[in-house]
Design a protein around this motif. Structure first.
Motif, PDB file in Angstrom:
ATOM      1  N   LEU A 266       0.811  -1.212   0.000  1.00  0.00           N
ATOM      2  CA  LEU A 266       0.000   0.000   0.000  1.00  0.00           C
ATOM      3  C   LEU A 266       0.847   1.266   0.000  1.00  0.00           C
ATOM      4  O   LEU A 266       0.311   2.359  -0.189  1.00  0.00           O
ATOM      5  CB  LEU A 266      -0.928   0.011   1.218  1.00  0.00           C
ATOM      6  CG  LEU A 266      -2.006  -1.079   1.257  1.00  0.00           C
ATOM      7  CD1 LEU A 266      -2.798  -0.994   2.558  1.00  0.00           C
ATOM      8  CD2 LEU A 266      -2.944  -0.973   0.057  1.00  0.00           C
TER       9      LEU A 266
ATOM     10  N   ALA B  64      -4.924  -0.021  -5.266  1.00  0.00           N
ATOM     11  CA  ALA B  64      -4.949  -1.443  -4.937  1.00  0.00           C
ATOM     12  C   ALA B  64      -6.325  -2.053  -5.171  1.00  0.00           C
ATOM     13  O   ALA B  64      -7.357  -1.433  -4.908  1.00  0.00           O
ATOM     14  CB  ALA B  64      -4.525  -1.655  -3.491  1.00  0.00           C
TER      15      ALA B  64
ATOM     16  N   ARG C 279      -8.293  -5.878  -4.396  1.00  0.00           N
ATOM     17  CA  ARG C 279      -8.223  -7.200  -3.779  1.00  0.00           C
ATOM     18  C   ARG C 279      -9.335  -8.071  -4.358  1.00  0.00           C
ATOM     19  O   ARG C 279     -10.502  -7.688  -4.361  1.00  0.00           O
ATOM     20  CB  ARG C 279      -8.376  -7.114  -2.258  1.00  0.00           C
ATOM     21  CG  ARG C 279      -8.150  -8.452  -1.541  1.00  0.00           C
ATOM     22  CD  ARG C 279      -8.276  -8.281  -0.034  1.00  0.00           C
ATOM     23  NE  ARG C 279      -7.259  -7.376   0.482  1.00  0.00           N
ATOM     24  CZ  ARG C 279      -6.020  -7.741   0.807  1.00  0.00           C
ATOM     25  NH1 ARG C 279      -5.645  -9.013   0.655  1.00  0.00           N
ATOM     26  NH2 ARG C 279      -5.166  -6.864   1.282  1.00  0.00           N
TER      27      ARG C 279
ATOM     28  N   LEU D  94      -3.871  -9.451  -4.108  1.00  0.00           N
ATOM     29  CA  LEU D  94      -3.810  -7.998  -4.193  1.00  0.00           C
ATOM     30  C   LEU D  94      -3.080  -7.594  -5.469  1.00  0.00           C
ATOM     31  O   LEU D  94      -1.932  -7.981  -5.697  1.00  0.00           O
ATOM     32  CB  LEU D  94      -3.079  -7.424  -2.982  1.00  0.00           C
ATOM     33  CG  LEU D  94      -3.171  -5.912  -2.780  1.00  0.00           C
ATOM     34  CD1 LEU D  94      -4.610  -5.497  -2.494  1.00  0.00           C
ATOM     35  CD2 LEU D  94      -2.256  -5.469  -1.650  1.00  0.00           C
TER      36      LEU D  94
ATOM     37  N   TYR E 147      -3.206  -4.231  -8.782  1.00  0.00           N
ATOM     38  CA  TYR E 147      -3.401  -2.795  -8.926  1.00  0.00           C
ATOM     39  C   TYR E 147      -4.175  -2.495 -10.207  1.00  0.00           C
ATOM     40  O   TYR E 147      -4.045  -3.209 -11.205  1.00  0.00           O
ATOM     41  CB  TYR E 147      -2.058  -2.065  -8.969  1.00  0.00           C
ATOM     42  CG  TYR E 147      -1.194  -2.305  -7.764  1.00  0.00           C
ATOM     43  CD1 TYR E 147      -0.121  -3.190  -7.818  1.00  0.00           C
ATOM     44  CD2 TYR E 147      -1.451  -1.660  -6.565  1.00  0.00           C
ATOM     45  CE1 TYR E 147       0.675  -3.428  -6.711  1.00  0.00           C
ATOM     46  CE2 TYR E 147      -0.667  -1.898  -5.449  1.00  0.00           C
ATOM     47  CZ  TYR E 147       0.397  -2.783  -5.525  1.00  0.00           C
ATOM     48  OH  TYR E 147       1.169  -3.015  -4.433  1.00  0.00           O
TER      49      TYR E 147
ATOM     50  N   GLU F 256      -8.393  -0.023  -0.461  1.00  0.00           N
ATOM     51  CA  GLU F 256      -8.430  -0.833  -1.680  1.00  0.00           C
ATOM     52  C   GLU F 256      -9.851  -1.047  -2.184  1.00  0.00           C
ATOM     53  O   GLU F 256     -10.828  -0.881  -1.441  1.00  0.00           O
ATOM     54  CB  GLU F 256      -7.798  -2.193  -1.395  1.00  0.00           C
ATOM     55  CG  GLU F 256      -8.502  -2.956  -0.290  1.00  0.00           C
ATOM     56  CD  GLU F 256      -7.610  -3.959   0.421  1.00  0.00           C
ATOM     57  OE1 GLU F 256      -8.144  -5.002   0.834  1.00  0.00           O
ATOM     58  OE2 GLU F 256      -6.400  -3.696   0.574  1.00  0.00           O
TER      59      GLU F 256
END
Length: 223
Positions: A87, A93, A95, A101, A103, A155
């Protein structure tokens, strides 16, 4: 003495430029170099074969603190929020599948996420109008309390639906003796209606604003 091109008896390309440059008045050399540099800059800026830069997104600092009670005469320090390496980036981000995880590849934050959040936390306290002074390390304030924060989640969560999730843990630390006055974790979610960059950023902005409002009102009540 200029070195001539070998084999042909003619000057090579570099030699020809040098010969032109040095022939005549010294001022001509400057003009030749400037012209060559201009062509180089134009070539570098043309963007041929390069992808368009990713759009840059920002976060808003909240302004409505109608739920806050009272005000404080304390002077507060906002250190840089801590975050895990995944992060601590300007990438947005995402998920998925609970643990994976990644981007969003078509957009980025205007700064590394911890630095961006630090700026918006400071701005949120200033917008509240209920704190005597607020600042960051190095600004020379006589500090009463530090507000230490850790970014746990920031995220877009994609799991059947797209949900913006922001979770920040905070500590109020007495700057005179290092004693922790209070701790609390703030969490907010916001549906995005999709996983595009624009929708993800709007959802994260809404969730972030809710967290920052709660953080400011909690600190004001404690100090």
């Amino acid at each position: 003495m200029l070195k001539m091109g070998q084999g042909t008896g003619l000057p090579n390309r570099t030699d020809r430029v040098n010969m032109i440059a040095w022939r005549g008045a010294p001022g001509r050399y400057v003009r030749v170099v400037a012209t060559a540099l201009s062509f180089a800059l134009l070539a570098g800026c043309s963007g041929f074969g390069q992808k368009a830069p990713a759009p840059i997104y920002d976060l808003d600092a909240p302004r409505d603190f109608s739920g806050a009670k009272g005000r404080t005469r304390a002077q507060l320090l906002i250190p840089m929020p801590k975050a895990v390496q995944a992060l601590d980036t300007n990438s947005i981000a995402v998920r998925s599948d609970g643990e994976v995880l990644t981007y969003l590849g078509t957009g980025q934050w205007s700064d590394r996420l911890p630095a961006l959040l630090q700026a918006r936390i400071v701005e949120a306290f200033e917008n509240s109008g209920r704190v005597r002074a607020i600042g960051r390390p190095g600004e020379g304030l006589l500090i009463n309390y530090q507000i230490a924060t850790t970014v746990r989640q920031f995220e877009l969560v994609v799991d059947g639906q797209s949900l913006a999730v922001v979770e920040i843990a905070a500590k109020i630390i007495d700057d005179r003796n290092g004693r922790v006055v209070a701790t609390r974790t703030f969490r907010a979610t916001a549906p995005t209606g999709g996983d595009t960059v624009g929708k993800a950023v709007k959802g994260l902005d809404r969730a972030s604003s809710k967290v920052l409002v709660d953080l400011v009102e909690w600190v004001i009540a404690k100090v």
